[in-house]
Design a protein around this motif. Structure first.
Motif, PDB file in Angstrom:
ATOM      1  N   UNK A 229     103.769 -11.738  30.592  1.00  5.31           N
ATOM      2  CA  UNK A 229     102.577 -11.392  31.671  1.00  5.31           C
ATOM      3  C   UNK A 229     101.203 -11.169  30.676  1.00  5.31           C
TER       4      UNK A 229
ATOM      5  N   UNK B  77      97.868  -6.785  34.499  1.00  2.00           N
ATOM      6  CA  UNK B  77      99.023  -6.197  35.048  1.00  2.00           C
ATOM      7  C   UNK B  77     100.458  -6.268  34.361  1.00  2.00           C
TER       8      UNK B  77
ATOM      9  N   UNK C 132     109.357  -8.146  36.437  1.00  2.00           N
ATOM     10  CA  UNK C 132     110.493  -8.903  36.145  1.00  2.00           C
ATOM     11  C   UNK C 132     111.113  -8.468  34.766  1.00  2.00           C
TER      12      UNK C 132
ATOM     13  N   UNK D  57      96.510 -21.354  31.964  1.00  2.00           N
ATOM     14  CA  UNK D  57      96.518 -21.538  33.565  1.00  2.00           C
ATOM     15  C   UNK D  57      97.578 -22.745  33.817  1.00  2.00           C
TER      16      UNK D  57
ATOM     17  N   UNK E 137     100.693 -21.446  33.819  1.00  2.00           N
ATOM     18  CA  UNK E 137     101.182 -20.796  35.129  1.00  2.00           C
ATOM     19  C   UNK E 137     101.408 -21.494  36.349  1.00  2.00           C
ATOM     20  N   UNK E 138     100.341 -22.455  36.459  1.00  2.00           N
ATOM     21  CA  UNK E 138     100.356 -23.420  37.757  1.00  2.00           C
ATOM     22  C   UNK E 138     101.528 -24.042  37.683  1.00  2.00           C
TER      23      UNK E 138
ATOM     24  N   UNK F  76     104.319 -21.957  38.899  1.00  3.24           N
ATOM     25  CA  UNK F  76     104.086 -21.876  40.363  1.00  3.24           C
ATOM     26  C   UNK F  76     104.644 -22.619  41.245  1.00  3.24           C
TER      27      UNK F  76
ATOM     28  N   UNK G 261     107.807 -22.604  43.730  1.00  2.00           N
ATOM     29  CA  UNK G 261     107.694 -23.138  45.056  1.00  2.00           C
ATOM     30  C   UNK G 261     109.004 -24.063  45.330  1.00  2.00           C
TER      31      UNK G 261
ATOM     32  N   UNK H 230      93.519 -17.310  35.988  1.00  3.51           N
ATOM     33  CA  UNK H 230      94.849 -16.943  35.229  1.00  3.51           C
ATOM     34  C   UNK H 230      95.529 -15.916  35.892  1.00  3.51           C
ATOM     35  N   UNK H 231      94.765 -15.092  35.930  1.00  2.00           N
ATOM     36  CA  UNK H 231      95.032 -13.668  36.745  1.00  2.00           C
ATOM     37  C   UNK H 231      95.739 -14.055  38.072  1.00  2.00           C
TER      38      UNK H 231
ATOM     39  N   UNK I  28      96.484 -16.944  39.345  1.00  4.21           N
ATOM     40  CA  UNK I  28      97.584 -17.662  39.179  1.00  4.21           C
ATOM     41  C   UNK I  28      99.082 -16.885  39.059  1.00  4.21           C
ATOM     42  N   UNK I  29      98.844 -15.979  37.968  1.00  6.35           N
ATOM     43  CA  UNK I  29      99.936 -15.081  37.652  1.00  6.35           C
ATOM     44  C   UNK I  29     100.265 -14.202  38.750  1.00  6.35           C
ATOM     45  N   UNK I  30      99.472 -13.743  39.565  1.00  3.72           N
ATOM     46  CA  UNK I  30      99.638 -13.023  40.617  1.00  3.72           C
ATOM     47  C   UNK I  30     100.444 -13.715  41.782  1.00  3.72           C
ATOM     48  N   UNK I  31      99.855 -14.695  41.959  1.00  5.37           N
ATOM     49  CA  UNK I  31     100.620 -15.778  42.802  1.00  5.37           C
ATOM     50  C   UNK I  31     102.000 -16.033  42.595  1.00  5.37           C
ATOM     51  N   UNK I  32     102.231 -16.120  41.357  1.00  8.19           N
ATOM     52  CA  UNK I  32     103.667 -16.199  40.607  1.00  8.19           C
ATOM     53  C   UNK I  32     104.486 -15.260  40.984  1.00  8.19           C
ATOM     54  N   UNK I  33     103.770 -14.010  40.744  1.00 10.87           N
ATOM     55  CA  UNK I  33     104.530 -12.700  41.131  1.00 10.87           C
ATOM     56  C   UNK I  33     105.099 -12.881  42.554  1.00 10.87           C
TER      57      UNK I  33
END
Lengths: 259, 259
Positions: free
Chosen positions: A118, A122, A126, A159, A162-163, A166, A170, B159-160, B162-167
DNA sequence: CGACACCTTGACAATCCTCAATGTTCGTGG
DNA sequence: CCACGAACATTGAGGATTGTCAAGGTGTCG
């Protein structure tokens, strides 16, 4: 309301302190011949760093080190300060979340070329654990963050990744929420075969135990086992023993996975 | 093996072409008084654009427009060219994935200040639909991409997020894979209350129908209904009728959600 | 060869889904 | 304003899938 099995992620030689090997120690990385060892990296084409040009790549390489994990070893613990990010070079890792009462759900798998950890801010919530012996290329988050900030393309590459993750998460949610045991198992096998099978129909080693498959798919270990047996009896897969597996009838497997 | 209910996401006034209102038409956006209408935006502090300084903000604002969606209207269809990204200003939207045979799983919710859409490259594989009347601030992806590329902080902010969404997606996977009906419903209610409840214990409107809750939680509508009834009978929530709800005993609800 | 972890199989129980009927809410038009 | 209809929600009965508990089998490593 607490009807959940402990996930008994009993790994044989698990959770040793990890062995870290400084970068540039692998023979190939000595000065002189190979100014950019990344050039010979097996996963470079698929990993985020593939977008970098030679000079930046060299700089990044100097920040990184290689890490080997034995099966069962953890890299990042849930809740702990997440100070590492990196790429998987070889092996398969799991990302898992655990609720206070001990239920585990594997929330992602990382195959070679996948990015883990990460960056920016933050902490990860995990735990990352090797499912098979694994080989990573890791960076301290602090160093990685400042590198990424200074290199325009990086943010975008990360990004994008990460997307993609994501999207993957999903799709997995669709799997967990709306499919039968058979569909889940078949989907996982199909996925593993695509990534790990040498040639179509060839026997390969499944990197997960039944318990781990259960944790990945959100079901009981016995249900996984029964489903595997059904697939074997139907001639869809072969289970020569151990953790070996071969896909016998790919179409039937695809069918079982739900189209 | 096909035991799945059609999700009958029958919306009353659904799927009209959307009404798009050019930016700068809202009275407040006229030249002169308010050079940066974003300054008065309700969600600015929480949205990705909060990280931008005034000049960049003004530039971004010129690229955007406001969109209103009625309940049931879709913004981005699964598979279609995803040409829009944006922020939710008001209302609640769902992101859903659907498999060929018609099963739907809602894979994410977007509350005010959340970012939706897929910048950079590939298309979204999700459909985005308004669960309640909603108000968005959208950008064409092309314009947004080039803006983001030109502004250093943006990539990181996205990015931040997206990573939050991932979490978030991964926590949700834990929910879908490893929890009982009661835990799922309680978790969703807790979440909705936190975001939508005016004051603690106050009655508010749930933005989803029972069917939508079922799609979100990966269960049958009847099970949702029964679970709600159990919570009501236990004095945990009140259901005054319609789509109204109030949390009577927050601790009990938290307990039911699994700690 | 023995110990240990892992896997399979069986019987049973619980949760949750399916089907079906009834009740409620809400919007429309008389 | 009320009546009607459609969508939405609740409730019940029954059944299927999956989880739980338990026992025995298989493979692996010392």
């Amino acid at each position: 309301m607490s009807r959940w099995h402990r996930t008994a992620t009993g790994h044989k030689g698990g959770d040793f302190p990890m062995y870290v090997e400084p970068s540039g120690q692998d023979g190939e990385a000595e000065a002189g011949h190979d100014p950019s060892p990344c050039a010979s990296c097996a996963v470079r084409a698929d990993a985020f760093c593939g977008s970098l040009a030679a000079p930046a790549l060299g700089e990044l390489h100097r920040l990184g080190r290689k890490v080997r994990l034995k099966r069962g070893q953890a890299l990042i613990w849930q809740g702990a300060e997440s100070t590492l990010v990196g790429n998987v070079l070889e092996g398969v890792l799991k990302m898992s979340a655990m609720s206070r009462d001990g239920r585990e759900q594997i929330v992602g798998l990382a195959y070679p070329a996948d990015f883990i950890g990460r960056p920016f801010g933050k902490n990860s919530r995990q735990t990352i654990t090797a499912l098979s012996d694994a080989h990573l290329c890791v960076f301290s988050r602090a160093a990685f963050d400042s590198f990424a900030t200074g290199h325009a393309g990086m943010g975008e590459a990360l990004l994008r990744r990460a997307l993609d993750d994501l999207d993957g998460a999903r799709r997995w949610m669709l799997l967990l929420g709306r499919t039968s045991a058979m569909e889940r198992v078949a989907t996982l096998l199909l996925d593993a075969a695509e990534r790990l099978e040498g040639a179509a129909g060839k026997t390969f080693a499944l990197p997960f135990s039944r318990q781990q498959m259960a944790d990945i798919l959100g079901m009981a270990i016995e249900t996984v086992s029964r489903t595997m047996t059904r697939l074997r009896d139907g001639g869809v897969i072969a289970l020569p023993g151990g953790r070996q597996i071969a896909v016998r009838d790919r179409n039937a497997l695809r069918e079982a996975a739900g189209g």
